[in-house]
Design a protein around this motif. Structure first.
Motif, short mmCIF file in Angstrom:
data_model
loop_
_atom_site.label_atom_id
_atom_site.label_comp_id
_atom_site.label_asym_id
_atom_site.label_seq_id
_atom_site.Cartn_x
_atom_site.Cartn_y
_atom_site.Cartn_z
N UNK A 13 0.83 -1.20 0.00
CA UNK A 13 0.00 0.00 0.00
C UNK A 13 0.86 1.26 0.00
N UNK A 14 1.92 1.24 0.83
CA UNK A 14 2.80 2.41 0.90
C UNK A 14 3.50 2.65 -0.44
N UNK A 15 3.85 1.55 -1.09
CA UNK A 15 4.57 1.71 -2.36
C UNK A 15 3.65 2.29 -3.43
N UNK A 16 2.40 1.89 -3.45
CA UNK A 16 1.45 2.46 -4.40
C UNK A 16 1.36 3.97 -4.24
N UNK A 17 1.40 4.44 -3.03
CA UNK A 17 1.33 5.88 -2.78
C UNK A 17 2.62 6.58 -3.22
N UNK A 19 4.65 5.49 -5.60
CA UNK A 19 5.03 5.18 -6.97
C UNK A 19 5.05 6.40 -7.91
N UNK A 20 4.05 7.31 -7.89
CA UNK A 20 4.11 8.47 -8.78
C UNK A 20 5.37 9.31 -8.56
N UNK A 21 5.77 9.47 -7.31
CA UNK A 21 6.99 10.24 -7.03
C UNK A 21 8.22 9.50 -7.54
N UNK A 22 8.20 8.17 -7.47
CA UNK A 22 9.32 7.38 -7.98
C UNK A 22 9.43 7.49 -9.50
N UNK A 23 8.30 7.53 -10.18
CA UNK A 23 8.29 7.71 -11.63
C UNK A 23 8.95 9.05 -11.98
N UNK A 24 8.58 10.09 -11.23
CA UNK A 24 9.18 11.40 -11.45
C UNK A 24 10.67 11.38 -11.12
N UNK A 25 11.03 10.66 -10.07
CA UNK A 25 12.44 10.53 -9.68
C UNK A 25 13.25 9.88 -10.81
N UNK A 26 12.68 8.84 -11.42
CA UNK A 26 13.37 8.15 -12.52
C UNK A 26 13.61 9.11 -13.69
N UNK A 27 12.61 9.89 -14.02
CA UNK A 27 12.76 10.85 -15.11
C UNK A 27 13.85 11.88 -14.79
N UNK A 50 13.82 3.76 -14.47
CA UNK A 50 12.43 3.35 -14.30
C UNK A 50 12.14 3.17 -12.82
N UNK A 51 10.86 3.38 -12.47
CA UNK A 51 10.38 3.06 -11.13
C UNK A 51 9.86 1.64 -11.14
N UNK A 52 10.12 0.92 -10.10
CA UNK A 52 9.70 -0.48 -10.04
C UNK A 52 8.19 -0.57 -10.11
N UNK A 53 7.70 -1.45 -10.98
CA UNK A 53 6.26 -1.64 -11.12
C UNK A 53 5.68 -2.23 -9.83
N UNK A 54 4.54 -1.72 -9.36
CA UNK A 54 3.96 -2.24 -8.11
C UNK A 54 3.71 -3.74 -8.15
N UNK A 55 3.27 -4.29 -9.29
CA UNK A 55 3.05 -5.73 -9.38
C UNK A 55 4.37 -6.49 -9.29
#
Length: 355
Positions: A13-17, A19-27, A50-55
């Motif tokens: 659950x924490x990672x889902x929250x 994840x958007x910031x991690x995507x931005x971090x990767x960019x 890349x940010x690690x996919x939640x699945x």
């Protein structure tokens, strides 16, 4: 580190929250590393983040029961840097040491000559204290980042072996294992030979440069490196003056040599076919271009009638003059010019014999 207080049952659950910031971090990481490599003049094949996919994270948690907290997941954000040469892996490693806070470093490679697998450098780190204090990086301050640095050949090995679904030596059927060992050895040898090749090319370029500075450039063999090193010594202005009088469109022939790279390469190929061996001989050919001014004027006129005004590129003009003198070179060269130029060459070749 990020996630110290997030226990195993809260990770997904924490990672889902996050994840958007991690995507931005990767960019952000991809753009930053592209700039850093350019500034240090380290030419790389690719930089991918890349940010690690939640699945994927959930699958990893199932396979690794030792993950107790989110902070145990060190590859939430991953960066792969693919270099052309093995020597540049070390240069990238030094760059990462200087620009990030590196927490862990390991070189993954075979421990024995016949072991399955191939080398790559893996580092775990995060933005250093300097960047963590800047507003543009504050949101990513505590994110762990996995850096993977490998050569093009190492990357090819990883991609191909991964596609076969064999993750280690034990999983590989014995009947195909030997061939994989041989492939690994060949690719490692390839990396070494590419490094030697680059060293020889750089040594050759240094020697050409020294000869050019001493004024001893006329005896250099005609190749792309020698022309790029000494092109300002060639009678460029004489060729451009003839071309301009013949109706070619003026251009900046004093610009960076990269703008003429294609034309240089084409001319080098043509000189080899014509038996022109040294830069001194090429300079002599260029000095005689005024002989061909009337026929170059015909080339320009017909080209304009076909809707294209040719540029006074000294290297193209020298090639045209050589073709006018030796028409058989046009076939041997097997290079197609702009259709309007081709029509102009046809007309120029038909307009008269040798000058």
């Amino acid at each position: 580190m990020y996630g110290e207080d997030i226990t195993r049952d809260q990770i997904a659950e924490a990672y889902l929250q996050a994840h958007p910031a991690l995507v931005s971090c990767a960019s952000t990481l991809e753009a930053l590393l592209t700039t850093l490599c350019r500034d240090r003049k380290v030419k790389v094949h690719a930089i991918e983040a890349r940010a690690k996919d939640p699945l994927s994270l959930q699958d990893k948690l199932q396979r690794h029961p030792n993950y107790e907290r989110l902070s145990d997941v060190e590859d939430m954000c991953g960066v792969r840097i693919v270099t052309f040469y093995q020597e540049d892996v070390g240069r990238i490693s030094d760059l990462l040491d200087d620009e990030f806070e590196i927490l862990k470093k390991e070189s993954r490679q075979a421990e024995s000559p016949d072991a399955f697998g191939y080398r790559s450098l893996h580092l775990i780190g995060r933005f250093d204290a300097r960047r963590r204090g800047l507003p543009e990086y504050a949101a990513y301050a505590e994110f762990p980042v996995e850096f993977q640095v490998r050569t093009v050949l190492q990357h090819a090995w990883g991609v191909i072996s991964h596609s076969l679904d064999y993750k280690n030596e034990a999983e590989t059927p014995p009947e195909v294992r030997r061939k994989l060992f041989r492939l690994a050895a060949l690719m490692e040898t390839g990396d070494e030979l590419f490094g030697s090749y680059r060293a020889e090319v750089e040594s050759l370029r240094d020697r050409y440069s020294e000869q050019e500075k001493r004024g001893d450039w006329t005896q250099l063999p005609v190749d792309l490196d020698s022309v790029m090193t000494s092109w300002k010594r060639l009678p460029i202005d004489d060729v451009v003056a003839v071309a301009t009088r013949a109706g070619f469109q003026e251009m900046d022939n004093t610009s960076h040599e990269e703008s003429h790279r294609w034309s240089m390469g084409m001319l080098v190929s043509l000189t080899r076919l014509a038996g022109v061996e040294t830069l001194g001989e090429l300079a002599a050919v260029m000095s005689r271009i005024d002989r061909y001014e009337p026929r170059l004027a015909e080339l320009a006129r017909i080209s304009k009638e076909h809707g294209f005004v040719p540029f006074a590129n000294a290297f193209d003009l020298t090639a045209f003059a050589m073709i006018l003198e030796h028409p058989e070179l046009r076939v041997k060269l097997a290079t197609t010019f702009h259709p309007a130029i081709e029509a102009g060459l046809d007309a120029a070749l038909q307009s008269g014999g040798a000058p």
